[in-house]
Design a protein around this motif. Structure first.
Motif, PDB file in Angstrom:
ATOM      1  N   LEU A 114       0.822  -1.203   0.000  1.00  0.00           N
ATOM      2  CA  LEU A 114       0.000   0.000   0.000  1.00  0.00           C
ATOM      3  C   LEU A 114       0.861   1.260   0.000  1.00  0.00           C
ATOM      4  N   ALA A 115       1.956   1.270   0.745  1.00  0.00           N
ATOM      5  CA  ALA A 115       2.828   2.444   0.826  1.00  0.00           C
ATOM      6  C   ALA A 115       3.460   2.766  -0.531  1.00  0.00           C
ATOM      7  N   THR A 118       0.562   4.181  -2.873  1.00  0.00           N
ATOM      8  CA  THR A 118       0.152   5.560  -2.567  1.00  0.00           C
ATOM      9  C   THR A 118       1.301   6.537  -2.830  1.00  0.00           C
ATOM     10  N   ASP A 119       2.544   6.122  -2.606  1.00  0.00           N
ATOM     11  CA  ASP A 119       3.700   6.974  -2.888  1.00  0.00           C
ATOM     12  C   ASP A 119       3.760   7.346  -4.373  1.00  0.00           C
ATOM     13  N   LEU A 123       1.051  10.390  -2.206  1.00  0.00           N
ATOM     14  CA  LEU A 123       0.357  10.309  -0.924  1.00  0.00           C
ATOM     15  C   LEU A 123       1.187   9.505   0.063  1.00  0.00           C
ATOM     16  N   ILE A 124       1.055   9.811   1.328  1.00  0.00           N
ATOM     17  CA  ILE A 124       1.779   9.078   2.366  1.00  0.00           C
ATOM     18  C   ILE A 124       0.755   8.444   3.295  1.00  0.00           C
ATOM     19  N   VAL A 125       0.892   7.140   3.522  1.00  0.00           N
ATOM     20  CA  VAL A 125       0.046   6.454   4.500  1.00  0.00           C
ATOM     21  C   VAL A 125       0.938   5.990   5.647  1.00  0.00           C
ATOM     22  N   PRO A 126       0.423   5.999   6.873  1.00  0.00           N
ATOM     23  CA  PRO A 126       1.270   5.687   8.028  1.00  0.00           C
ATOM     24  C   PRO A 126       1.568   4.198   8.225  1.00  0.00           C
ATOM     25  N   ASP A 128       2.129   0.147   6.193  1.00  0.00           N
ATOM     26  CA  ASP A 128       2.342  -0.557   4.940  1.00  0.00           C
ATOM     27  C   ASP A 128       1.847  -1.982   5.109  1.00  0.00           C
ATOM     28  N   ALA A 131      -3.198  -4.661   0.429  1.00  0.00           N
ATOM     29  CA  ALA A 131      -4.523  -4.054   0.463  1.00  0.00           C
ATOM     30  C   ALA A 131      -5.327  -4.524  -0.731  1.00  0.00           C
ATOM     31  N   VAL A 153      -7.039  -3.641   4.497  1.00  0.00           N
ATOM     32  CA  VAL A 153      -5.601  -3.459   4.575  1.00  0.00           C
ATOM     33  C   VAL A 153      -5.095  -4.429   5.634  1.00  0.00           C
TER      34      VAL A 153
END
Length: 161
Positions: A114-115, A118-119, A123-126, A128, A131, A153
């Motif tokens: 997922l990281a 989104t990167d 976008l940044i998600v907290p 990984d 998903a 996720v």
């Protein structure tokens, strides 16, 4: 069959260029169509879209009708790259409407990171993890709806559904 650097199109069926009593040429078709590409992001760029992930893709369906008055039934599409796989089924049409294309698709998307996904979109998600999401996408130009969303996720520290 047509082939270019970005797209291969294979079709079989019938195309009627002239009908009795018709003035001018307005083709009608009933074709099973297969579209394939090894460079989906480059192909998307040509049509004004933006896909920051490279992927291979194929789509197939039954095309019937004429230009600006057609429908695509039995659609199946699939695109896959290093971190994303998207697939779906459904139909699309542009029959007698000035509003443009109308679609009704059941879709599914999966990523192993997922990281990283989104990167690619800035976008940044907290967290990984892997998903997946599925949904119904339907509607027309300016009024597309996404319903029946089911997303999950799975990360080392937690899972979210």
């Amino acid at each position: 069959m047509t082939n270019s650097a970005l797209l291969q199109v294979t079709a079989s069926g019938e195309v009627e260029l002239w009908r009795p009593g018709q003035v001018g040429l307005l083709p009608a078709s009933n074709l099973r169509v297969l579209l394939e590409t090894q460079a989906l992001s480059e192909l998307t760029d040509l049509f004004g879209g933006q896909l920051p992930l490279d992927a291979t893709a194929q789509a197939q369906g039954v095309l019937s009708g004429a230009p600006r008055n057609f429908r695509l039934d039995e659609i199946f599409f699939e695109a896959s790259g290093a971190i994303l796989k998207v697939s779906g089924t459904g139909r699309m049409e542009h029959i007698g409407s000035e509003e443009g294309l109308w679609l009704d698709l059941e879709t599914k998307a999966e990523t192993s990171s997922l990281a990283r996904f989104t990167d690619a979109y800035g976008l940044i998600v907290p967290i990984d993890g892997s998903a997946s999401a599925s949904a119904r996408v339907w509607g027309g130009r300016g009024q597309v709806r996404v319903d029946d969303i089911d997303a999950e996720v799975i990360a080392q520290s937690a899972s979210l559904r």
